[in-house]
Design an enzyme around this catalytic site. Structure first.
Site, PDB file in Angstrom:
ATOM      1  N   GLN A  23      -4.665  -1.301   9.955  1.00 34.37           N
ATOM      2  CA  GLN A  23      -3.924  -3.121   8.478  1.00 34.37           C
ATOM      3  C   GLN A  23      -4.942  -4.104   9.927  1.00 34.37           C
ATOM      4  O   GLN A  23      -4.122  -4.321  11.443  1.00 34.37           O
ATOM      5  CB  GLN A  23      -2.750  -3.358   8.551  1.00 34.37           C
ATOM      6  CG  GLN A  23      -2.350  -4.522   7.714  1.00 34.37           C
ATOM      7  CD  GLN A  23      -3.132  -4.373   6.653  1.00 34.37           C
ATOM      8  OE1 GLN A  23      -3.022  -3.421   5.723  1.00 34.37           O
ATOM      9  NE2 GLN A  23      -4.043  -5.699   6.380  1.00 34.37           N
ATOM     10  N   ASP A  58     -10.960   2.898   4.807  1.00 33.70           N
ATOM     11  CA  ASP A  58     -11.722   1.375   4.731  1.00 33.70           C
ATOM     12  C   ASP A  58     -12.914   2.052   4.660  1.00 33.70           C
ATOM     13  O   ASP A  58     -13.041   0.176   4.211  1.00 33.70           O
ATOM     14  CB  ASP A  58     -10.672   0.891   5.665  1.00 33.70           C
ATOM     15  CG  ASP A  58      -9.473   0.056   5.589  1.00 33.70           C
ATOM     16  OD1 ASP A  58      -9.254  -0.140   4.305  1.00 33.70           O
ATOM     17  OD2 ASP A  58      -8.633  -0.243   5.889  1.00 33.70           O
ATOM     18  N   LYS A 107       0.951  -0.901   0.226  1.00 40.71           N
ATOM     19  CA  LYS A 107       0.223  -0.161   0.205  1.00 40.71           C
ATOM     20  C   LYS A 107       0.717   1.692  -0.059  1.00 40.71           C
ATOM     21  O   LYS A 107       0.876   2.175  -0.627  1.00 40.71           O
ATOM     22  CB  LYS A 107      -0.839   0.132   1.085  1.00 40.71           C
ATOM     23  CG  LYS A 107      -1.825  -1.088   0.900  1.00 40.71           C
ATOM     24  CD  LYS A 107      -2.831  -0.893   2.585  1.00 40.71           C
ATOM     25  CE  LYS A 107      -3.602  -2.136   2.250  1.00 40.71           C
ATOM     26  NZ  LYS A 107      -3.976  -3.148   3.607  1.00 40.71           N
TER      27      LYS A 107
END
Ligand code: NAD
Length: 287
Positions: free
Chosen positions: A97, A120, A53
């Protein structure tokens, strides 16, 4: 006629180029966009995802801030980290994460992310927005699926869509995105009886079950659009939830694994970060 096979890598590259071009045009007179990526612990797969990422960010001109903390961090300490990035005016998007170590409790952490920086799309405010049809951010995998459907001009309104799997990161959001585009949506899960009875009705079939080869050719309607979200390791290679060999001769369009939906996830994260950035520097509606 054999199915058209979606080249997810090419679509992802096109999205990255679009994001890069837009950021380049904005560069004069504005600070660069920033994405904070929070990694807890030493899980090798998570570390690889975070690295990928970060690399993707740098390539398009997004500054990525990696925050790595040991697995022993307490929930309170992690919440303090989050409050700091929430307040940081140079950070537009925040990504935690997953998975987090069990003692931390994922929900409390995801709920602490500022919804306006929640690229997200996991914050309850954004999940609620998805339900009402006005999401601020939607998780990148379902967004990537919609991108495929739209880039291939797949008609959605009035069609039968079947989603296999109801996770909060894929199944539920894609079901709602399809509903809002006026599909008739059926959601199946592992307690569904006679899965094939449902999948055979699908004009658009999205499979996100994490079960290698779950969907076989005889479970798919002739001409269906088949989106395989599954990423499974079987016999040392990556395979999807759809048995490509038997399904592709029946489908009209299919996403392969690897190289289908997977590459789009990071690309859509970059796109979400661009949206958050534009809102924060005053160029678009505050998400
Ligand atoms: P999950 O484990 O959270 O959810 C799986 C869902 O599938 C559950 O709702 C379960 O009820 C359902 N299910 C399981 N077995 C089933 C069966 N036999 N019949 C019908 N339904 C069944 O998984 P997830 O996080 O949604 O991920 C699903 C798959 O997608 C995994 O392989 C994962 O690796 C992959 N994934 C890929 C991406 C990507 O970037 N392409 C992103 C997220 C997840």
């Amino acid at each position: 006629m054999p199915a058209q096979v979606v080249d997810g890598r090419a679509i992802a590259a096109a999205i990255r180029r679009e994001v890069q071009a837009e950021l380049k045009a904005l560069a004069a007179g504005h600070r660069p966009p920033g994405l904070a990526v929070i990694l807890v612990g030493e899980d090798a797969a998570s570390a690889t995802y975070v690295r990928n990422k970060a690399k993707a960010c740098e390539e398009v001109g997004i500054r990525s801030v990696q925050i790595h903390r040991p697995a022993t961090i307490s929930r309170e300490e992690l919440l303090t980290v989050l409050h700091t990035v929430n307040k940081d005016e140079t950070v537009d998007g925040i990504l935690v994460q997953l998975p987090l170590p069990p003692h931390i409790g994922e929900r409390s952490i995801l709920e602490a992310v500022d919804p306006a920086k929640d690229v997200d799309g996991f914050h309850p405010a954004n999940l609620g927005g998805l339900l009402t049809g006005h999401p601020l951010f939607v998780a990148s995998t379902p967004l990537g699926i919609m991108e495929v459907l739209d880039r291939f001009r797949i008609a959605i309104e009035g069609r039968d869509a079947v989603v296999v799997g109801w996770s909060t990161i894929v199944g539920k959001p894609i079901a709602f995105l399809l509903l809002h585009r006026r599909a008739t949506v059926t959601v199946c899960q592992k307690w569904t009886r006679d899965l094939d009875r449902h999948t055979r009705m699908a004009d658009i079939l999205v499979v996100a079950a994490g079960q290698p080869g779950l969907v076989k050719g005889d479970m798919v309607k002739e001409g269906a659009v088949v989106i395989d979200v599954g990423i499974n390791r079987a016999n040392g290679r990556l395979v999807g939830d759809v048995d490509f060999a038997s399904v592709s001769p029946r489908a009209s369009l299919i996403t392969p694994v690897p190289g289908g939906v997977g590459p789009l996830t990071v690309a859509m994260l970059l796109k979400n970060t661009l949206v958050a950035y534009k809102a924060r520097i005053g160029l678009a509606r505050q998400p």
